[in-house]
Write an enzyme that holds these catalytic residues in place. Sequence first.
Site, PDB file in Angstrom:
ATOM      1  N   GLU A 174       0.803  -1.218   0.000  1.00 25.55           N
ATOM      2  CA  GLU A 174       0.000   0.000   0.000  1.00 25.55           C
ATOM      3  C   GLU A 174       0.840   1.275   0.000  1.00 25.55           C
ATOM      4  O   GLU A 174       0.326   2.365   0.220  1.00 25.55           O
ATOM      5  CB  GLU A 174      -0.933  -0.011   1.211  1.00 25.55           C
ATOM      6  CG  GLU A 174      -1.900  -1.187   1.236  1.00 25.55           C
ATOM      7  CD  GLU A 174      -3.033  -1.063   0.231  1.00 25.55           C
ATOM      8  OE1 GLU A 174      -3.688  -0.012   0.202  1.00 25.55           O
ATOM      9  OE2 GLU A 174      -3.254  -2.020  -0.540  1.00 25.55           O
ATOM     10  N   HIS A 248      -4.876   1.998   6.878  1.00 24.33           N
ATOM     11  CA  HIS A 248      -3.446   2.220   6.701  1.00 24.33           C
ATOM     12  C   HIS A 248      -2.879   2.750   8.012  1.00 24.33           C
ATOM     13  O   HIS A 248      -3.572   3.434   8.776  1.00 24.33           O
ATOM     14  CB  HIS A 248      -3.164   3.232   5.583  1.00 24.33           C
ATOM     15  CG  HIS A 248      -3.568   2.756   4.228  1.00 24.33           C
ATOM     16  ND1 HIS A 248      -4.276   3.548   3.339  1.00 24.33           N
ATOM     17  CD2 HIS A 248      -3.378   1.582   3.605  1.00 24.33           C
ATOM     18  CE1 HIS A 248      -4.490   2.870   2.220  1.00 24.33           C
ATOM     19  NE2 HIS A 248      -3.960   1.676   2.365  1.00 24.33           N
ATOM     20  N   CYS A 368      -2.745  11.615   3.663  1.00 26.73           N
ATOM     21  CA  CYS A 368      -3.100  10.754   2.523  1.00 26.73           C
ATOM     22  C   CYS A 368      -2.839  11.452   1.203  1.00 26.73           C
ATOM     23  O   CYS A 368      -2.504  10.801   0.205  1.00 26.73           O
ATOM     24  CB  CYS A 368      -4.573  10.358   2.584  1.00 26.73           C
ATOM     25  SG  CYS A 368      -4.998   9.166   3.861  1.00 26.73           S
TER      26      CYS A 368
END
Length: 444
Positions: A174, A248, A368
């Site tokens: 990721e 995450h 993000c």
Amino acid sequence: MAWREVNFDGIVGPTHNYAGLSYGNVASASNKGHIANPREGALQGLEKATHLMGLGMTQGVLPPHDRPSLRALRAHGFTGSDAAMLAKAWEASPALVANVTSSATMWTANAATISPSADTADGRTHFTPANLAAMYHRSIEWPVTARVLKTIFPEGDRFAHHEALEGGTHMGDEGAANHNRFCADYGDAGVALFVYGRGAFEKADDLVYPGRQTLEASRAVARQHGLKPAKALFVRQNPAAINAGAFHNDVVAVANQNVFFYHEDAFLHPDQLERDIKDTMAGVDMRFIRVPRARVPLADAVKTYLFNSQLVSVPGREGMTLILPGEVAEVASTKACVEDLVESAGPITHADYLDVRQSMRNGGGPACLRLRIALSDDDMAALGARTVLDEGLIATLQAWVQKHYRDRVMPEDLGDPALMVEGFTALDELTRILQLGSIYDFQQ
């Protein structure tokens, strides 16, 4: 030679919508079907970049991807003109169209994992685009991501590029959202912290939501980047955090240089982790800010994205600065936490609140939206394209958004050929503005 950390923010794409595609992302699920405003989202992102530039930070951008993905539609057997393929796909499966039209590429913390040259065996900065195998709508991103990164950071003496990891969800990667780096200064050799949710070949019975990053994927990235084994740490994220919606690790932890700001429930064994970091960072005064659950419940941390803030070292400013989403100030526990941090004699001395609500409603905060890369002056001189911002480029991009973006998109609009044409027209112009060349499938 001077070094800096450069934030490359993802530009919110013209098909930004709330389709609720990300299982395990609480905000994404709770806002499914709501009206999205791509124009507002893109301008909010550019305003964040402008704010950081105003602080003296070096700021770049990464472009949205072309959506819908024509390559993905062809791979599913659709043929004909672009409009014909979209019409056939919408008739066959609106859910498929929603996935191939996702604007999730705005969250560039998931674009890749980067190891700066100070940490690698060959003295080059290494890039591995994330395969994002856990979610279909994101798994189609990496080929274009790789093209973009190779254009901005040309392969050669300074930069090295790798393919995304093979192996599907067993090797789920990721990107930088599960990676932190500790150092005294950005140009000094550092320590990489890779956070994983599960082992690739184990059944994680303690997880309700997917553990998207695997240990084996993290180790593979560290190997191909040539990191010293003694300077790479691997730690499992607390299943309680994943099950609470921290899909995450950057939802519950953030690091900058010698400071690590994280929630008590971010890791299974935080005491041991702090000892390991201190041991590998010998000679550096590590500062740990562990926020107890009694002070900030995990649910509040996930709701507000307190830890999905950017932690930055502002030139000429004593102490570090948190770049926070406005939602943090709207919840008593997180607001009080930040006030106490700033008022104490600790390493975080400033807190700046910004409005990124369009992104937040889809589950992405300030951290993000950015891919951070430690670069030297010589690295900066070697960059390709025109993606490092100045006032003129910011103004050009703002005008570009105003010209091309809708202020209203619903999931049912994704089958509209006009939206596709508008998006491709905008992106074709953007590649000229940013001097990226023909990076998109529709330009080939």
